[in-house]
Design a protein around this motif. Sequence first.
Motif, PDB file in Angstrom:
ATOM      1  N   TRP A   1       2.213   1.655  -3.458  1.00 45.63           N
ATOM      2  CA  TRP A   1       1.141   2.061  -4.378  1.00 45.63           C
ATOM      3  C   TRP A   1       0.839   3.552  -4.233  1.00 45.63           C
ATOM      4  N   GLU A   2       0.828   4.028  -2.997  1.00 44.99           N
ATOM      5  CA  GLU A   2       0.494   5.424  -2.743  1.00 44.99           C
ATOM      6  C   GLU A   2       1.590   6.377  -3.213  1.00 44.99           C
ATOM      7  N   GLN A   3       2.808   5.884  -3.424  1.00 38.92           N
ATOM      8  CA  GLN A   3       3.914   6.724  -3.883  1.00 38.92           C
ATOM      9  C   GLN A   3       3.999   6.813  -5.403  1.00 38.92           C
ATOM     10  N   ARG A   4       3.164   6.092  -6.103  1.00 38.24           N
ATOM     11  CA  ARG A   4       3.269   6.067  -7.561  1.00 38.24           C
ATOM     12  C   ARG A   4       2.867   7.372  -8.180  1.00 38.24           C
TER      13      ARG A   4
ATOM     14  N   ARG B   1       0.839  -1.203   0.000  1.00 40.65           N
ATOM     15  CA  ARG B   1       0.000   0.000   0.000  1.00 40.65           C
ATOM     16  C   ARG B   1       0.876   1.257   0.000  1.00 40.65           C
ATOM     17  N   ALA B   2       1.952   1.249   0.792  1.00 38.86           N
ATOM     18  CA  ALA B   2       2.869   2.399   0.825  1.00 38.86           C
ATOM     19  C   ALA B   2       3.502   2.619  -0.542  1.00 38.86           C
TER      20      ALA B   2
END
Length: 75
Positions: free
Chosen positions: A72-75, A69-70
């Motif tokens: 994915w959120e940085q993409r 999740r971390a």
Amino acid sequence: AEGVLNIGTGSSITLLDLIETLGRVAGVKPSLNYTAPREGDIRHSAMIPERLQQVLGAIPSTPLEQGLRALWEQR
């Protein structure tokens, strides 16, 4: 550290569990197509984190879904 250093906890996860987790993180329902295993497919695999412990002094403990999740959120 010299050479390759794999990152992992030493725990394994099934491919289906990984796909399900990635789907939850991405907010999609993956479409799966089941086929027969191919020659050379690896049925079970888990890293041995000894070298990681030697180099970093610790073994990662972030749960898979939290780490994905971390990312994915940085993409």
